[in-house]
Design a protein around this motif. Structure first.
Motif, PDB file in Angstrom:
ATOM      1  N   THR A  44     -50.174  -4.129  49.021  1.00 25.77           N
ATOM      2  CA  THR A  44     -49.392  -4.175  47.891  1.00 25.77           C
ATOM      3  C   THR A  44     -48.113  -3.537  47.801  1.00 25.77           C
ATOM      4  N   LEU A  45     -47.690  -2.555  48.849  1.00 21.96           N
ATOM      5  CA  LEU A  45     -46.412  -1.953  48.891  1.00 21.96           C
ATOM      6  C   LEU A  45     -45.452  -3.171  49.057  1.00 21.96           C
ATOM      7  N   SER A  46     -44.256  -2.711  48.394  1.00 17.80           N
ATOM      8  CA  SER A  46     -42.960  -3.852  48.670  1.00 17.80           C
ATOM      9  C   SER A  46     -42.625  -3.573  49.962  1.00 17.80           C
ATOM     10  N   ASP A  47     -41.881  -4.446  50.640  1.00 17.57           N
ATOM     11  CA  ASP A  47     -41.404  -4.292  51.740  1.00 17.57           C
ATOM     12  C   ASP A  47     -40.215  -3.223  51.669  1.00 17.57           C
ATOM     13  N   ASP A  48     -39.440  -3.226  50.698  1.00 18.36           N
ATOM     14  CA  ASP A  48     -38.400  -1.960  50.780  1.00 18.36           C
ATOM     15  C   ASP A  48     -39.072  -0.788  50.738  1.00 18.36           C
ATOM     16  N   LEU A  49     -40.287  -0.615  49.901  1.00 19.64           N
ATOM     17  CA  LEU A  49     -40.811   0.740  50.088  1.00 19.64           C
ATOM     18  C   LEU A  49     -41.535   1.050  51.440  1.00 19.64           C
ATOM     19  N   LYS A  50     -41.919   0.081  51.769  1.00 19.30           N
ATOM     20  CA  LYS A  50     -42.641   0.302  53.225  1.00 19.30           C
ATOM     21  C   LYS A  50     -41.575   0.895  54.258  1.00 19.30           C
ATOM     22  N   ALA A  51     -40.399   0.135  54.087  1.00 24.70           N
ATOM     23  CA  ALA A  51     -39.255   0.478  54.949  1.00 24.70           C
ATOM     24  C   ALA A  51     -38.783   1.934  54.934  1.00 24.70           C
ATOM     25  N   LYS A  52     -38.634   2.379  53.266  1.00 24.81           N
ATOM     26  CA  LYS A  52     -38.522   3.854  52.905  1.00 24.81           C
ATOM     27  C   LYS A  52     -39.344   4.619  53.478  1.00 24.81           C
ATOM     28  N   LEU A  53     -40.600   4.532  53.364  1.00 23.72           N
ATOM     29  CA  LEU A  53     -41.521   5.323  53.938  1.00 23.72           C
ATOM     30  C   LEU A  53     -41.747   5.402  55.327  1.00 23.72           C
TER      31      LEU A  53
END
Length: 259
Positions: A44-53
């Motif tokens: 469910t995480l967006s790709d942008d948030l995945k990359a940020k984390l």
């Protein structure tokens, strides 16, 4: 060990059999890498948030305060991230101090490369792309394990064969999980490849992994690697015959047959 058993049937058994010290180092390494893998694969995480984390974990594990920085980074996401990820600070603390540099450096490197794959939307078109991906998420683990064998008892290994060991295990996972991956919009098969080509790729890497084990001169490194490699060979043979996943009984029987 409780968390390890929850997250990996394949690796719980060989890690649990390692000697004290090495057991903590390898368990810490596995759990740190499982923690970031859960971010990369999160549904469910967006790709942008995945990359940020993932980039945040890279920075935290390269910092002088891994525990506080990783805890602060993940705290806002405790309701969406799994327990193994939220406790990455605990896995970092589990690692023996003299091995921490190896584990932290490789966790940081893997996090950064995973973030790059997220940005690329896991766009695998060629075998070279597949090689790069399987190195990023598994071949690197083989390298790290080789560093830990050297740290623990001076065991020296062939780095390229250690990479093939990790790459072969990951290729088995790609074969086994193709349907689930496609359902979430990800295809790790290069253009024009079907199961036949991926099985060939997998077996080629597992053959090199066999050579890696043959060169180990006994000790915990050999004992550890035997189990996942035996299960990988059995799984790819099952897939080639039209099956998919080894049963628990089959796994225990195979483990019991390993000398």
């Amino acid at each position: 060990m409780i968390m390890l058993k929850k997250t990996s049937r394949t690796f719980y058994i060989p890690i649990s059999r390692l000697k004290d010290g090495l057991k903590d180092a390898v368990a810490a390494a596995y759990l740190c890498m499982r923690a970031i893998d859960e971010i990369e694969d999160h549904e469910t995480l967006s790709d942008d948030l995945k990359a940020k984390l993932l980039l945040g974990i890279h920075d935290a594990f390269e910092s002088s305060n891994v525990v506080d920085n990783s805890r602060k980074l993940l705290a806002p996401y405790q309701d969406v991230l799994p327990e193994v990820t939220m406790k990455i600070d605990e896995w970092a603390l589990l690692c023996p101090p003299t091995a921490a540099g190896v584990v932290y450096r490789n966790t940081a490197k893997m996090s950064k490369q995973m973030a790059e794959w997220v940005h690329e939307s896991w766009n695998i078109r060629t075998e070279d792309d597949l090689d790069r991906y399987t190195y990023s998420v598994a071949g690197m683990v083989g390298e790290m394990l080789s560093e830990l064998w050297l740290w623990f008892d001076g065991t020296k290994t062939d780095s390229s064969k250690a990479i093939a060991f990790g790459r072969g295990l990951q290729a088995v996972n790609i074969l086994r999980n193709q349907k689930e991956d496609m359902e979430r919009g990800v295809n790790f098969f290069p253009d024009g490849w079907g199961p036949k080509e991926m099985i060939k790729y997998t077996r080629r890497n597992l053959k090199i992994a066999d050579e890696y084990l043959m060169e180990l001169k006994g000790g915990p490194a050999l004992e550890f690697c035997k189990i996942p490699l035996t299960l990988a060979h059995a799984t790819v043979n099952l897939i080639a015959a039209g099956g998919n996943k080894l049963t628990r009984d089959a796994v225990m029987k195979l483990v019991g047959s390993i000398n």
